[in-house]
Each structure stands twice: as structure tokens, then as C-alpha cells.
Scaffold this motif. Sequence first.
Motif, mmCIF file in Angstrom:
data_model
loop_
_atom_site.group_PDB
_atom_site.id
_atom_site.type_symbol
_atom_site.label_atom_id
_atom_site.label_comp_id
_atom_site.label_asym_id
_atom_site.label_seq_id
_atom_site.Cartn_x
_atom_site.Cartn_y
_atom_site.Cartn_z
ATOM 1 N N THR A 1 -19.049 0.384 -17.849
ATOM 2 C CA THR A 1 -18.316 -0.425 -18.959
ATOM 3 C C THR A 1 -18.873 0.251 -20.406
ATOM 4 O O THR A 1 -19.918 0.750 -20.503
ATOM 5 C CB THR A 1 -18.609 -1.867 -18.803
ATOM 6 O OG1 THR A 1 -20.079 -1.927 -18.984
ATOM 7 C CG2 THR A 1 -18.210 -2.306 -17.619
ATOM 8 N N ASN A 2 -17.972 -0.395 -21.279
ATOM 9 C CA ASN A 2 -18.355 0.075 -22.977
ATOM 10 C C ASN A 2 -18.709 -1.356 -23.479
ATOM 11 O O ASN A 2 -17.873 -2.011 -23.530
ATOM 12 C CB ASN A 2 -16.923 0.440 -23.423
ATOM 13 C CG ASN A 2 -16.911 1.041 -24.934
ATOM 14 O OD1 ASN A 2 -18.387 1.104 -25.475
ATOM 15 N ND2 ASN A 2 -16.017 1.109 -25.484
ATOM 16 N N PRO A 3 -19.895 -1.289 -24.108
ATOM 17 C CA PRO A 3 -20.942 -0.392 -24.023
ATOM 18 C C PRO A 3 -22.219 -0.491 -23.385
ATOM 19 O O PRO A 3 -23.033 0.109 -23.312
ATOM 20 C CB PRO A 3 -21.301 -0.609 -25.497
ATOM 21 C CG PRO A 3 -21.320 -2.148 -25.844
ATOM 22 C CD PRO A 3 -19.970 -2.482 -24.941
ATOM 23 N N THR A 4 -21.991 -1.561 -22.410
ATOM 24 C CA THR A 4 -23.246 -1.951 -21.698
ATOM 25 C C THR A 4 -23.609 -1.316 -20.256
ATOM 26 O O THR A 4 -24.591 -1.182 -19.596
ATOM 27 C CB THR A 4 -23.273 -3.552 -21.349
ATOM 28 O OG1 THR A 4 -21.865 -3.800 -20.787
ATOM 29 C CG2 THR A 4 -23.437 -4.422 -22.556
ATOM 30 N N LEU A 5 -22.616 -0.242 -20.087
ATOM 31 C CA LEU A 5 -22.867 0.648 -19.043
ATOM 32 C C LEU A 5 -23.191 -0.025 -17.536
ATOM 33 O O LEU A 5 -23.989 0.561 -16.936
ATOM 34 C CB LEU A 5 -23.962 1.601 -19.236
ATOM 35 C CG LEU A 5 -23.818 2.510 -20.626
ATOM 36 C CD1 LEU A 5 -24.962 3.422 -20.851
ATOM 37 C CD2 LEU A 5 -22.342 3.316 -20.646
ATOM 38 N N ASP A 6 -22.442 -1.188 -17.532
ATOM 39 C CA ASP A 6 -22.553 -1.786 -16.104
ATOM 40 C C ASP A 6 -21.764 -1.042 -15.227
ATOM 41 O O ASP A 6 -20.724 -0.209 -15.765
ATOM 42 C CB ASP A 6 -21.835 -3.047 -16.206
ATOM 43 C CG ASP A 6 -22.757 -4.379 -16.951
ATOM 44 O OD1 ASP A 6 -24.064 -4.084 -17.177
ATOM 45 O OD2 ASP A 6 -22.114 -5.012 -17.685
ATOM 46 N N ILE A 7 -22.017 -1.203 -13.848
ATOM 47 C CA ILE A 7 -21.256 -0.362 -12.894
ATOM 48 C C ILE A 7 -20.718 -1.229 -11.854
ATOM 49 O O ILE A 7 -21.307 -2.027 -11.433
ATOM 50 C CB ILE A 7 -22.420 0.564 -12.085
ATOM 51 C CG1 ILE A 7 -23.296 1.476 -13.017
ATOM 52 C CG2 ILE A 7 -21.444 1.256 -10.985
ATOM 53 C CD1 ILE A 7 -22.309 2.596 -13.793
ATOM 54 N N TYR A 8 -19.295 -1.211 -11.680
ATOM 55 C CA TYR A 8 -18.765 -1.871 -10.776
ATOM 56 C C TYR A 8 -18.304 -1.174 -9.427
ATOM 57 O O TYR A 8 -17.957 -0.087 -9.577
ATOM 58 C CB TYR A 8 -17.615 -2.724 -11.430
ATOM 59 C CG TYR A 8 -17.616 -3.538 -12.626
ATOM 60 C CD1 TYR A 8 -19.039 -4.059 -12.742
ATOM 61 C CD2 TYR A 8 -16.772 -3.610 -13.688
ATOM 62 C CE1 TYR A 8 -19.294 -5.002 -13.925
ATOM 63 C CE2 TYR A 8 -17.107 -4.194 -14.990
ATOM 64 C CZ TYR A 8 -18.480 -5.000 -15.115
ATOM 65 O OH TYR A 8 -18.788 -5.706 -16.304
ATOM 66 N N ASP A 9 -18.266 -1.846 -8.444
ATOM 67 C CA ASP A 9 -17.979 -1.284 -7.062
ATOM 68 C C ASP A 9 -16.455 -1.179 -6.719
ATOM 69 O O ASP A 9 -15.595 -1.963 -6.515
ATOM 70 C CB ASP A 9 -18.502 -2.133 -5.937
ATOM 71 C CG ASP A 9 -18.544 -1.563 -4.466
ATOM 72 O OD1 ASP A 9 -17.915 -0.820 -4.373
ATOM 73 O OD2 ASP A 9 -19.387 -1.863 -3.908
ATOM 74 N N ILE A 10 -15.937 0.181 -7.220
ATOM 75 C CA ILE A 10 -14.458 0.349 -7.004
ATOM 76 C C ILE A 10 -13.916 0.018 -5.514
ATOM 77 O O ILE A 10 -12.981 -0.627 -5.584
ATOM 78 C CB ILE A 10 -14.339 1.885 -7.550
ATOM 79 C CG1 ILE A 10 -14.536 1.962 -9.036
ATOM 80 C CG2 ILE A 10 -12.944 2.151 -7.408
ATOM 81 C CD1 ILE A 10 -14.488 3.391 -9.570
ATOM 82 N N SER A 11 -14.921 0.490 -4.660
ATOM 83 C CA SER A 11 -14.428 0.465 -3.224
ATOM 84 C C SER A 11 -13.936 -1.051 -2.862
ATOM 85 O O SER A 11 -12.985 -1.465 -2.197
ATOM 86 C CB SER A 11 -15.138 1.081 -2.255
ATOM 87 O OG SER A 11 -15.466 2.401 -2.408
ATOM 88 N N ALA A 12 -15.150 -1.752 -3.096
ATOM 89 C CA ALA A 12 -15.139 -3.265 -2.778
ATOM 90 C C ALA A 12 -13.948 -4.025 -3.482
ATOM 91 O O ALA A 12 -13.118 -4.768 -3.107
ATOM 92 C CB ALA A 12 -16.391 -3.988 -3.096
ATOM 93 N N VAL A 13 -13.723 -3.768 -4.820
ATOM 94 C CA VAL A 13 -12.720 -4.365 -5.582
ATOM 95 C C VAL A 13 -11.404 -3.929 -5.247
ATOM 96 O O VAL A 13 -10.319 -4.959 -5.071
ATOM 97 C CB VAL A 13 -13.125 -4.268 -7.051
ATOM 98 C CG1 VAL A 13 -11.933 -4.773 -8.234
ATOM 99 C CG2 VAL A 13 -14.206 -4.669 -7.570
ATOM 100 N N ALA A 14 -11.346 -2.695 -4.735
ATOM 101 C CA ALA A 14 -9.857 -2.070 -4.320
ATOM 102 C C ALA A 14 -9.578 -3.104 -2.940
ATOM 103 O O ALA A 14 -8.516 -3.228 -2.859
ATOM 104 C CB ALA A 14 -10.107 -0.741 -3.935
#
Length: 399
Positions: A163-176
Amino acid sequence: MSKKAPLPARKLKPATVAVHEGALRSQFNETAESIFLTQGYIYDSMEQAEARFNNTDPGFQYSRFSNPTVTMFENRMAALEGAEAARATATGMAAVTAAILSFVNAGEHIVAAKALFGSCRYIIEDLAPRFGITSTLVDGSDLDQWQEAVRPNTKAFFLETPTNPTLDIYDISAVAEIAHAAGAKLIIDNVFATPVFQKPLALGADVVCYSATKHIDGQGRTLGGIVLGTEEFVTGPLQMFLRQTGPSLSPFNAWVMLKGLETLALRVEKAAANAAKIADFLADHPKVTRAIYPFRPDHPHVALARKQMTAGSTLVTFDVRGGKAEAFRFGGALEIVKITNNLGDAKSLITHPATTTHQRLTPEARAELGIGDSMLRLSVGIEDADDLIEDISIALDAI
Ligand SMILES: Cc1ncc(COP(=O)(O)O)c(C=O)c1O
């Protein structure tokens, strides 16, 4: 007549694809891709014009619809991303707007992560409701929130990661998985990850958008964007939306992007290696209270970052000890790193998100996202890492 430049039928690796795929050659057999700076195309006859318009003749019609240089860029990007098809746009925001509004209708609903680039939040929070599209914003790292936000009319999920700017990482496979169970499409803004470090379609996403303005141009020259997905989506609702509303990419800008793709991997790999070194330097510095970099062991989502990305990105975000005055003092003391709101350039760039890219948010909304007055976002370039660290070190001493 331009024709597809020959390539072997066997599967090629990304570095080769980025240099060769999608090239069309004219009768002059030029080495570099040509810039077809033309609005229209001449038909041999009225009959041919008719055939172009009823899609029985495959040639070009008008550059708002398609253009050979733009097509080269789209086909090269699709090959790199592993997408069936792609359409380029004038800017990254045109890509995000088209990706959403081309298929979400009045009366339908979007679920999106709260941590979004400011203009993307505007599209979802302010623009879409004016056309009868409702939305729910969630904490992107909390899978229960994605699930709980689903309604019978949910049509799209949208997120950016990192994410911009906090550089969090979200789980693309799980959200998909949650999106697909709800019958919705997952759209990923993959700007921070770049097509080199993360492949959202392979992870289960349906649509990927880029601001090509960033790493794809990579040298701070032209604006552009691109949307990638299935043939059905791209040549169906997306193409209709773009063709009729007109946010077309200029052939000149498409040419700059095409040439940018040839060196994309070299640039972002060097910049990410620099970023990792700078993040380690910042994390140990007494005037820095927090350094955020997705591949550092102290990042809250490091395991996920290492699972879904091949490098930690070209960005480092950090908080200096103090507040806005100290952050400004630091920025003002940098000599090599330039102050700007842009990112993804060969040059290293510093941004104070609270007063620029995220100024539109209320202080409460910024606080909720962890964007404080002492936060700085560094887009790391391809300069020598030691020179950058020295520049940053001198500026930290100035606080
Ligand atoms: C994450 C993200 N998405 C979209 C955009 C929009 O891109 P553009 O400025 O090319 O419209 C930007 C930057 O501006 C961005 O950082």
C-alpha cells in the motif's frame, strides 16, 4: 504494412519478453519499434471501411480505439503479466477508473481496502456513489472484514499491495477466494509491486491496473496506465468503456513505455536492492523511530510479502524522530534525493505523504492508516547505494 516481428513459438522468459514481445515491424524492418503518430488510417475502399467497422477486417480504424504503437505496448505488457489481453490508458487513474466503472453498475457494491492512493479513494468514496454505486472500506489485512463486507450486490473488490505509503501487504490469493465466492471480481492496483515483483493474476486476481507513469516509464517522462485481464473482460466491457469515453494513451507515450519495459527488470531490481540496504540503514538510525520495508524481518507481513513478491519493492517508508518540522528539515537537507510526490523513477525521490498525496484525507483518516506528520516515503532510484545512504545520513544529522 506492419507485421508481427518473428519470435520462437517456445515459451520465453520475462527478460526476453520485455525486450521483444509485441513488436510490429513496418516495410522498413526497423530495429526499434516505430512511433505511429497518426489519428486515423486510410482505407483502400469504402467497402474496406465498412468491413473495419463491422469487424470483418482486422485493421486499425481510429487512434482513440487502437493504434499500432499502443498495441505493441499492450501486447508486451500482457505477455509480461501473463494476461490474456490489455488496454492502455492516458494515466494510471484512467486505468483504475475504467477498470471499475466499465463493469460495476448503479445499484451494485464495491469492497475496497481503506489504505488506497488518495485518488483511488476518491473514485470509490466520492465518484462511484454519484452514479449509484455503494462501497465498504475495510482493513485490507483483516480477511474477516473482507468477508463481512460482502453483500448480495457486491460486484468488485479493489486493493493495492504494497500500500501507498505504509507498505502494508495484503493476501491476494485469500482475498481473491472471498471475492470469487461472492461472485465478484478482484482488481489489484499493482503499482508498488511492479510487474517484475508480483503477478496478481497468477495469485488469483481477475484484473490488474498500473500507473505506467511510475516504474514502467521509470525515468519520470510520460504519463500512462494499463488494465490487464481476460480476453472476455478486456475486449468486452473495458474496451467499450475506453473507446466511448476516450482516455487513450498517446502513441508517443506508448513508445516511451515500450522502451521503458526493455529495462524495467534491470532498473527495479537495482532500485529494490538499494531500497533493502537503505531500509536496514534507517532501521538502525537513532533519529528514525520506524523503518518500513516489506522484506525486513520486522515487517508485520514479511512472511506474506516473501510468499507473493520476489523483492520488497523500490519504496521505503519511515518516521523521523519528531514531527512535521523534523520531517521537513530532513527533506530540505537532502541533496541527491529530490522532493516530489512522484515515485518509480531512476532518481530517488522523497515525499511527505501527510501534506501531499494524502492531504485530502482528514487527520483522523490518516491516523487510522498510520500516516503521521513524521512519516516520509522514499522512492529509491538506481543511483549508487552508498551515495544515497550518505545523502540520507547527512540529512538526518541536520534534524
Ligand atoms: C498506487 C497508485 N495508483 C494509481 C496512481 C495514479 O497514477 P497516475 O498518476 O499515472 O494517474 C498512483 C500515482 O499517482 C499510485 O501511486
